[in-house]
Structure formats: C-alpha cells, structure tokens
Design an enzyme around this catalytic site. Sequence first.
Site, PDB file in Angstrom:
ATOM      1  N   HIS A  34       0.771  -1.198   0.110  1.00  0.00           N
ATOM      2  CA  HIS A  34      -0.009   0.172   0.074  1.00  0.00           C
ATOM      3  C   HIS A  34       0.727   1.153   0.163  1.00  0.00           C
ATOM      4  O   HIS A  34       1.848   1.319   0.399  1.00  0.00           O
ATOM      5  CB  HIS A  34      -0.887   0.151   1.542  1.00  0.00           C
ATOM      6  N   TYR A  35       0.460   2.377  -0.335  1.00  0.00           N
ATOM      7  CA  TYR A  35       0.918   3.568   0.171  1.00  0.00           C
ATOM      8  C   TYR A  35      -0.057   4.316   1.127  1.00  0.00           C
ATOM      9  O   TYR A  35      -1.237   3.794   1.303  1.00  0.00           O
ATOM     10  CB  TYR A  35       1.090   4.675  -0.884  1.00  0.00           C
ATOM     11  N   THR A  36       0.711   5.095   1.976  1.00  0.00           N
ATOM     12  CA  THR A  36      -0.263   5.619   3.231  1.00  0.00           C
ATOM     13  C   THR A  36      -1.215   6.589   2.634  1.00  0.00           C
ATOM     14  O   THR A  36      -2.463   6.358   3.183  1.00  0.00           O
ATOM     15  CB  THR A  36       0.516   6.348   4.200  1.00  0.00           C
ATOM     16  N   GLU A  99       2.483  -1.018   4.690  1.00  0.00           N
ATOM     17  CA  GLU A  99       2.157   0.496   4.193  1.00  0.00           C
ATOM     18  C   GLU A  99       3.336   1.176   4.000  1.00  0.00           C
ATOM     19  O   GLU A  99       4.418   1.545   4.877  1.00  0.00           O
ATOM     20  CB  GLU A  99       1.345   1.110   5.289  1.00  0.00           C
ATOM     21  N   HIS A 141      -2.616  -2.943  -3.353  1.00  0.00           N
ATOM     22  CA  HIS A 141      -3.901  -2.751  -2.704  1.00  0.00           C
ATOM     23  C   HIS A 141      -4.945  -2.494  -3.960  1.00  0.00           C
ATOM     24  O   HIS A 141      -6.037  -3.079  -3.995  1.00  0.00           O
ATOM     25  CB  HIS A 141      -3.883  -1.529  -1.785  1.00  0.00           C
ATOM     26  N   ASP A 151      -3.752   2.584  -4.717  1.00  0.00           N
ATOM     27  CA  ASP A 151      -2.248   2.439  -4.198  1.00  0.00           C
ATOM     28  C   ASP A 151      -1.773   1.201  -4.531  1.00  0.00           C
ATOM     29  O   ASP A 151      -2.457  -0.069  -4.584  1.00  0.00           O
ATOM     30  CB  ASP A 151      -2.078   2.771  -2.612  1.00  0.00           C
TER      31      ASP A 151
HETATM   32 ZN   LIG Z   1      -4.185   0.487   0.669  1.00  0.00          ZN
END
Ligand SMILES: [Zn+2]
Length: 266
Positions: A34-36, A99, A141, A151
């Site tokens: 993911h990215y935050t 993340e 994600h 993301d």
């Molecule tokens: Zn995510």
Amino acid sequence: MNSGLDIRERPSPNHDARGDVVAGTPRIDMLVLHYTGMQSGAAALDRLCDPAAKVSAHYVVEEDGAVWRLVPEERRAWHAGVSHWLGESGLNLVSIGVEIVNPGHEWGYRPFPEPQMTSVEALCRDIQARRRIPAHRVVGHSDIAPTRKSDPGELFDWPRLARAGIGLWPPPAPELRSRRGRGVGVVERAAALSDLARIGYQVEPGNEAPALTAFQRRYRPERWDGRLDGETAGRLAEVRQAVEAVQAAEEAAKRDRFRGYQRRVN
Ligand SMILES: [Zn+2]
C-alpha cells in the site's frame, strides 16, 4: 527476522485473530503493498494506531527507510478492506500488509525514494522467504480492490522488486508498444478479460475498466486509462503466462515435497 533490517516497534491495537486457530497454523500466503496516502509518515502512524480508525498494517516503511512493526504477523491486521483475488475475498485473513509512506494521489503523489525502496525490498524479501509467498500473490492494494483504491500506484517500482525476486513483473516484449493505439476485436477482448481474471483480478460486468486500470498501473504504467488497447491485451497474455509458469512450478515443488515425505515414511 533475517533481513538485516532494524525494525522498530509501534504496537497498534487494531488487529484480531486469523480465523480458525483450532485448525492449526493459519494460512499466510499473500503480501499486499500500500501507500499511506497521508500528508506525513507521522500522521499515518498515528492513524494506523488509533483505535477509533479501525485500520492498521503489519509494517510501515517511511521515506527515509525506517521500518515499523505495528501488528505481529500471526495476527490479522486491517489493511485490505473489501478485497478479492483469484476468487477469494476478505484477504486480510491470509495476507501481510505493508504500508509505504507516500502522500498518494490526493496529497501530491511522488516517486518512492531510494532508502525507502531499499527497506521495502529487504522487508518483502524476508517476508516472502519466511512465508513462502508465491510470486503471483504479491499484490498492490489496487489489484485486490480496483474500484476503491489506486495504491501503491503507477510510480511504484514493481520491476525493481521483481528483479530482486519479489512478486511478478515479466519484462514486456518490445513489439507490444506499437499496438498501444490500436483497438481490439470481440474475440481478443474476451480472451483479454479471461486473462485478467486468470491473473487474479475480479472481473465483473461494470468493473472491467477499474480492473484494467489497476492492471495497467502495475504492468503498463505509462498509460492507465482503463481502455483495452492492443498493447494492454498483449501485456495481459504475457502476465497470464508468467502466472501460469509460477503455478506450474509451485505444483511441481509440492509434488517433490510429497515424494520426499513418502520416502521418509516408507
Ligand atoms: Zn491501501
């Protein structure tokens, strides 16, 4: 942990049991990146540890490469939400969530810096080796929730991870590019959507464009318009073949392990 990484502890209360523990060790065979999508790493860490937010991840990797453990891998973290892959849903149960700090498309999406990618690579390599996660089950994600999520996005360096043995990113055939502007026929469209599902994406009437966009962000990041052009169709066939090769190797390894077991018990 064998990754050489210095992992800091920042326990989050947001986790629960991984399903039926009576049946033995829970299955953990998926890695979700993911990215935050928040303005800072500190804000993201606060939110992922806030009981009211009800979200978390197993690890957070900051832009300077610092790695935090929020949830023990044996517990279910709450990172994927409503999600689907290879016909399975609710993927928090079987996955480890990482993340990666980045403001994301909402707050100024930018390239992931080198120290951060070095840590992501080391962390993922360690998880993948310990958990024996098959390459085609390392996902973003947006791959597992394409109608809701984008993301880690098109700037994430999947080819680099694949070169390090993490996940799947077959290099594209150079001649595919010439097919970018071209449309596809009815037959090719059906085959391409079948490839998309075979790779793992949930393909249903009405969600083809988001699923194609997610595929493009990852495997043809120069253009992610959700349109099924000739290049995308060709790329889908390439990735589907790579997935099938991984699955065939998995099956062969399983057979070998079983034969080894039989030799030991006989
Ligand atoms: Zn995510």
